[in-house]
Write a protein that holds these residues in place. Sequence first.
Motif, mmCIF file in Angstrom:
data_model
loop_
_atom_site.group_PDB
_atom_site.id
_atom_site.type_symbol
_atom_site.label_atom_id
_atom_site.label_comp_id
_atom_site.label_asym_id
_atom_site.label_seq_id
_atom_site.Cartn_x
_atom_site.Cartn_y
_atom_site.Cartn_z
ATOM 1 N N THR A 93 6.123 -28.678 37.787
ATOM 2 C CA THR A 93 6.018 -26.784 37.292
ATOM 3 C C THR A 93 5.747 -27.151 35.517
ATOM 4 O OG1 THR A 93 8.281 -27.642 36.915
ATOM 5 C CG2 THR A 93 7.970 -26.009 38.454
ATOM 6 N N TYR A 94 5.995 -28.415 35.390
ATOM 7 C CA TYR A 94 5.390 -29.365 34.032
ATOM 8 C C TYR A 94 4.193 -29.440 34.065
ATOM 9 C CZ TYR A 94 4.821 -32.204 29.455
ATOM 10 O OH TYR A 94 3.799 -32.762 28.699
ATOM 11 N N SER A 123 11.064 -22.776 42.498
ATOM 12 C CA SER A 123 11.419 -23.126 41.112
ATOM 13 C C SER A 123 11.636 -21.591 40.552
ATOM 14 C CB SER A 123 10.766 -24.319 40.417
ATOM 15 O OG SER A 123 10.066 -24.133 40.036
ATOM 16 N N GLY A 124 10.945 -21.210 40.856
ATOM 17 C CA GLY A 124 10.672 -19.734 38.844
ATOM 18 C C GLY A 124 10.135 -20.033 37.785
ATOM 19 N N GLN A 125 9.762 -21.245 37.583
ATOM 20 C CA GLN A 125 9.836 -21.759 36.314
ATOM 21 C C GLN A 125 8.644 -21.840 35.805
ATOM 22 O OE1 GLN A 125 10.569 -25.859 35.325
ATOM 23 N NE2 GLN A 125 12.019 -26.483 37.874
ATOM 24 N N VAL A 126 7.630 -20.866 35.955
ATOM 25 C CA VAL A 126 6.159 -21.620 35.825
ATOM 26 C C VAL A 126 5.801 -20.226 34.335
ATOM 27 C CG1 VAL A 126 3.934 -21.588 35.879
ATOM 28 C CG2 VAL A 126 5.290 -22.626 37.863
ATOM 29 N N VAL A 213 -0.557 -34.165 31.724
ATOM 30 C CA VAL A 213 -0.056 -33.370 32.487
ATOM 31 C C VAL A 213 0.560 -33.631 33.676
ATOM 32 C CG1 VAL A 213 -2.108 -31.376 31.735
ATOM 33 C CG2 VAL A 213 -2.261 -32.993 33.938
ATOM 34 N N GLY A 214 0.889 -34.640 34.181
ATOM 35 C CA GLY A 214 1.388 -35.479 34.926
ATOM 36 C C GLY A 214 2.548 -34.646 34.653
ATOM 37 N N GLY A 215 3.075 -35.194 36.320
ATOM 38 C CA GLY A 215 4.793 -34.450 36.377
ATOM 39 C C GLY A 215 5.446 -35.127 35.580
ATOM 40 N N LYS A 216 6.555 -34.551 35.028
ATOM 41 C CA LYS A 216 7.988 -35.158 34.549
ATOM 42 C C LYS A 216 9.239 -34.856 35.890
ATOM 43 C CE LYS A 216 6.771 -34.848 30.162
ATOM 44 N NZ LYS A 216 6.552 -35.778 29.588
ATOM 45 N N THR A 217 8.869 -34.975 36.615
ATOM 46 C CA THR A 217 9.139 -35.074 38.020
ATOM 47 C C THR A 217 8.610 -36.156 39.209
ATOM 48 O OG1 THR A 217 9.588 -32.675 39.363
ATOM 49 C CG2 THR A 217 11.804 -33.223 37.538
ATOM 50 N N LEU B 115 12.484 -29.940 35.069
ATOM 51 C CA LEU B 115 13.521 -29.104 35.747
ATOM 52 C C LEU B 115 13.563 -29.586 37.143
ATOM 53 C CD1 LEU B 115 15.889 -27.624 35.426
ATOM 54 C CD2 LEU B 115 13.604 -25.262 34.841
ATOM 55 N N VAL B 116 15.022 -30.284 37.184
ATOM 56 C CA VAL B 116 15.108 -29.930 38.970
ATOM 57 C C VAL B 116 15.873 -29.023 39.017
ATOM 58 C CG1 VAL B 116 16.330 -30.808 40.495
ATOM 59 C CG2 VAL B 116 14.790 -32.259 39.046
ATOM 60 N N SER B 117 15.315 -27.542 39.538
ATOM 61 C CA SER B 117 15.945 -26.361 39.551
ATOM 62 C C SER B 117 16.515 -26.290 40.787
ATOM 63 C CB SER B 117 15.221 -25.085 39.436
ATOM 64 O OG SER B 117 14.228 -24.711 40.319
ATOM 65 N N ASP B 118 17.661 -25.291 41.263
ATOM 66 C CA ASP B 118 18.303 -25.089 41.960
ATOM 67 C C ASP B 118 18.653 -26.107 43.016
ATOM 68 O OD1 ASP B 118 19.079 -22.940 44.251
ATOM 69 O OD2 ASP B 118 17.162 -23.396 45.270
ATOM 70 N N ALA B 119 19.345 -27.149 42.171
ATOM 71 C CA ALA B 119 20.058 -28.649 42.934
ATOM 72 C C ALA B 119 21.419 -28.460 44.133
ATOM 73 C CB ALA B 119 20.286 -29.572 42.614
ATOM 74 N N VAL B 120 21.150 -28.605 44.829
ATOM 75 C CA VAL B 120 22.677 -28.773 46.493
ATOM 76 C C VAL B 120 23.645 -29.598 45.895
ATOM 77 C CG1 VAL B 120 21.365 -26.955 47.550
ATOM 78 C CG2 VAL B 120 21.401 -29.105 48.386
#
Lengths: 256, 323
Positions: A93-94, A123-126, A213-217, B115-120
């Motif tokens: 999303t980042y 995730s609903g983050q963007v 723009v590489g991912g942070k996760t 951000l890691v969202s919605d973790a279970v």
Amino acid sequence: MNIYVIMKRTFDTEEKIQLENGQISEDGAEFIINPYDEYAIEEAIQLRDEHGGEVTLVTVGDEEAEKQLRTGLAMGGDKAVLIEDEDVEDGDTYSTERILAGYFADKEVDMILGGNVAVDGGSGQVGPRLAERLGMVHVTSVVSVSVDGTTVSIEKDVEGDQEFIELQLPVLLTAQQGLNEPRYPSLPGIMKAKKKPLEELDLDDLDLDEDDVGGKTERVEIYLPPPKAAGKILEGEVDEQVTELVSLLKNEAKVI
Amino acid sequence: MANKVVVIGEMRDGEFRNVSFEAIAAAKQIAPDGEIVGALLGSGVKDRADQLFHYGASRVVVVDHDKLKNYTPEGYTQAAMALVDQEEPDAVIMGHTSLGRDLSAKLAARMEAGLVSDAVGIEMDGEDPVFTRPIYSGKAFEKVKSKDGVVFATIRPNNIPAQEADTSKSGSVETVDVAIADLQTIIKDVVKNTATGVDLSEASVIVAGGRGLKSEENFKMLDELADLLGGAVGASRGACDAEYCDYALQIGQTGKVVTPDLYIAVGLSGAIQHVAGMSNSKVIVALNKDPEAEIFQMADYGIVGDLFDTLPKLIEEFKKVVV
């Protein structure tokens, strides 16, 4: 109004998910516009029809996403932009936020609409991330929007409760179910869509470097939930079944 | 291993949401020997903040400000950023709620972080927390970790158990003064609709109805059962499309994804989109007159029969055992 819709190509919600070599298999899968993004597109078209202006559909993805952009154009979007991100490492999303921010850097924007969540990543983050980066106010999960001059009145769904909010353009909104009923593309719409402008951009065009723009996760693993064992269909008269069920829930499953 | 984790707590109607305590438990998994800073943002909330000590916070900090009466992304981001700047945590955790989803995304964006969202679920890989989260609405799961920077995560309600409250634990609540600029977002009104008072995403029992209920009036039968069990009412898309209930109740791939202890599916067939939203419920009960309904394939217990006959009897039977 200059209205932009950020949209995503996703798996059809009817698809079963299968893994192949530790990845989601896309073989033969149907793809659609993320259902929440359809509400955003519909709202953008209605607002344009009411207030004038132009609707631009923007997606980050691979060339396959052209089909979903064309569908959005057939619904009534005016033009579309496909930003290719195939070279991005561990895109997350980042990454999407940075790429979209790169695109919007030199745009005059009155409103950006998107889906509240995508049904794949979930995730609903963007939306909120992009708003933060662009320094725009935003409201997520909107179920009603009206614009009067530069004032925007919004009804937001907060986990079942409703909030009534007022703010000024420009604004970024994410669409919740119930906002509207998305139209189906008409045949003339589909014919017209073929001729509408669809711009293809890559990171260079946005002055972005892959490293930026590489991912942070990082996804370490992906797996399917274990199949659920067959359950117990109760038998006998209704009264007996009901008694047995409540007893099982209390004594065997221990959930009441 | 993280040395310091900030957990941003959340209140609804003057009470902490349970997921805030679950988030503290999550923080303890990440930093078993570290400092857990419970944070609370709001207006007139200072007196309640000490509850965070009961669930395991080692320190509690509060931003109490008029402009934080209602959640606005702008106001809360300013307050939370001030806390993050002050505390310089290794990780920030909050509930995966309407507020948490929004605020965490803004903070992570501002911090140039993932951000890691919605973790279970959480497990440790050496020093790094690895979060499990559902994707495709629970049709698959992924394990994700942050590559660098502050670890941001939101925790899905009802999955990571909070520790037992220990009311003997206390401490002094620290107040942080934050200057909050004028807000552009004006909240005109808030209308509460949550009929049973139990939020769907946090409910441990859900009674969900489908088209089989045949009318808005019949759909209301579910309220009684949900009330009795201290649960919430949900619905299939079919029931929402047929206007038996509001879309806010919809469970599924479009709609809410829930993980209650008990899910009672009444008169719904179990379309793949619906199942995606509820398949990870711990115990599933299905009531349907069609023995071929797909919902029976995943139900732990099923009753085949006319729900208008079964449901009232079931309610009576539950009344006998639920005090």
